[in-house]
Design an enzyme around this catalytic site. Structure first.
Site, mmCIF file in Angstrom:
data_model
loop_
_atom_site.group_PDB
_atom_site.id
_atom_site.type_symbol
_atom_site.label_atom_id
_atom_site.label_comp_id
_atom_site.label_asym_id
_atom_site.label_seq_id
_atom_site.Cartn_x
_atom_site.Cartn_y
_atom_site.Cartn_z
ATOM 1 N N HIS A 101 0.835 -1.214 0.000
ATOM 2 C CA HIS A 101 0.000 0.000 0.000
ATOM 3 C C HIS A 101 0.862 1.253 0.000
ATOM 4 O O HIS A 101 2.039 1.225 0.369
ATOM 5 C CB HIS A 101 -0.931 0.002 1.223
ATOM 6 C CG HIS A 101 -0.218 0.215 2.524
ATOM 7 N ND1 HIS A 101 -0.166 1.440 3.155
ATOM 8 C CD2 HIS A 101 0.497 -0.626 3.301
ATOM 9 C CE1 HIS A 101 0.539 1.322 4.280
ATOM 10 N NE2 HIS A 101 0.958 0.090 4.389
ATOM 11 N N CYS A 104 3.427 3.405 3.106
ATOM 12 C CA CYS A 104 3.741 2.328 4.054
ATOM 13 C C CYS A 104 4.910 2.727 4.955
ATOM 14 O O CYS A 104 6.030 2.947 4.484
ATOM 15 C CB CYS A 104 4.071 1.035 3.306
ATOM 16 S SG CYS A 104 4.385 -0.349 4.431
HETATM 17 ZN ZN LIG Z 1 2.450 -0.575 5.566
#
Ligand SMILES: [Zn+2]
Length: 202
Positions: A101, A104
Site C-alpha cells: 500500500h 507504508c
Molecule cells: Zn504498511
C-alpha cells in the site's frame, strides 16, 4: 475502550442481525475461505473492507510492510510463515494475494532508517525487503522511491513465498495462484502486479 465498545454495540445492533445466519453456518461447518491475503498492519488498509468481503471469505495475515520471510523451518517463532502454512496446507486456499500500500511506514523505515525505538524487532523484520531499498534508491525521481520500494516489497514477498516447498508445489499443480497488489490510501484504487512485473489497474 469506550470507542471500541461503542463500535461493538453498533455491531451487535446493526451488523449481527444481518450476519447472524452466516456466522452460525460458519461455526457449524467451519471456515473454507478460497482466498488468503497478506497485508500490512497499517490501520488504513483493511483487506476485508477493500474487497468488500464477508466473514468466512478471506484468511488474512497482517504484519509490518506485508512481508513474507524466506522458508526457514527452524526453532524461531514464525507467525507469518505459520499463517501461510495453515492457509495453503490446511485450508487449501486457491489464491494468495500480497497487498502492499501507499504511504507504508515499514517501507519508509527501510528507505530512511528504522525509528530508534523500533530497533528490537522492526529493523530485523523489514530487512527481509532490504533489496527493495536498493531498487528504490536507484530510482532517479526521489518522489517515486517510496512507491518503487512498496512495489518491490510485494515482489520480494511473492518470491519468498515460492521458497516454501508446499507453496511451490501447489502453484506448479495449478491449485494455487499468487498475486501481487498495491492499494492507494488517498485514492482508494487498487493496482495489480502484471506478468511483465509492472503494476496496473485491474
Ligand atoms: Zn504498511
Amino acid at each position: 475502550m469506550q470507542e471500541l465498545l461503542a463500535g461493538y454495540r453498533r455491531f451487535r445492533e446493526e451488523i449481527w442481525p444481518r450476519e447472524q445466519a452466516r456466522f452460525e453456518a460458519l461455526a457449524a461447518v467451519g471456515q473454507s475461505p478460497k482466498t488468503m491475503v497478506i497485508a500490512c498492519s497499517d490501520s488504513r488498509v483493511d483487506p476485508q473492507m477493500i474487497f468488500a468481503a464477508a466473514p468466512g471469505d478471506m484468511f488474512v495475515v497482517r504484519n509490518v510492510a506485508n512481508l513474507v520471510p524466506p522458508y526457514m523451518p527452524d526453532a524461531a517463532f514464525h507467525g507469518t510463515s505459520a499463517a501461510v502454512e495453515f492457509g495453503v496446507r490446511v485450508l487449501g486456499v486457491q489464491e494468495l494475494v500480497v497487498m502492499g500500500h501507499a504511504l507504508c511506514g515499514g517501507v519508509t523505515a527501510l528507505l530512511e532508517g528504522t525509528p530508534p525505538e523500533a530497533g528490537d524487532f522492526v529493523a530485523g523484520w523489514i530487512s527481509i525487503a532490504a533489496r527493495a531499498r536498493d531498487v528504490a534508491l536507484r530510482c532517479d525521481i526521489p518522489d517515486q522511491r517510496q512507491e518503487v520500494g512498496e512495489h518491490e516489497a510485494v515482489r520480494i514477498s511473492l518470491a519468498n513465498l515460492m521458497t516454501f516447498p508446499f507453496v511451490a508445489e501447489a502453484v506448479a499443480a495449478g491449485r494455487l495462484a499468487l498475486r501481487g497488489a498495491h492499494f492507494g490510501v488517498a485514492t482508494g484504487r487498487l493496482v495489480l502486479l502484471q506478468p511483465d512485473g509492472s503494476f496496473a489497474p485491474p
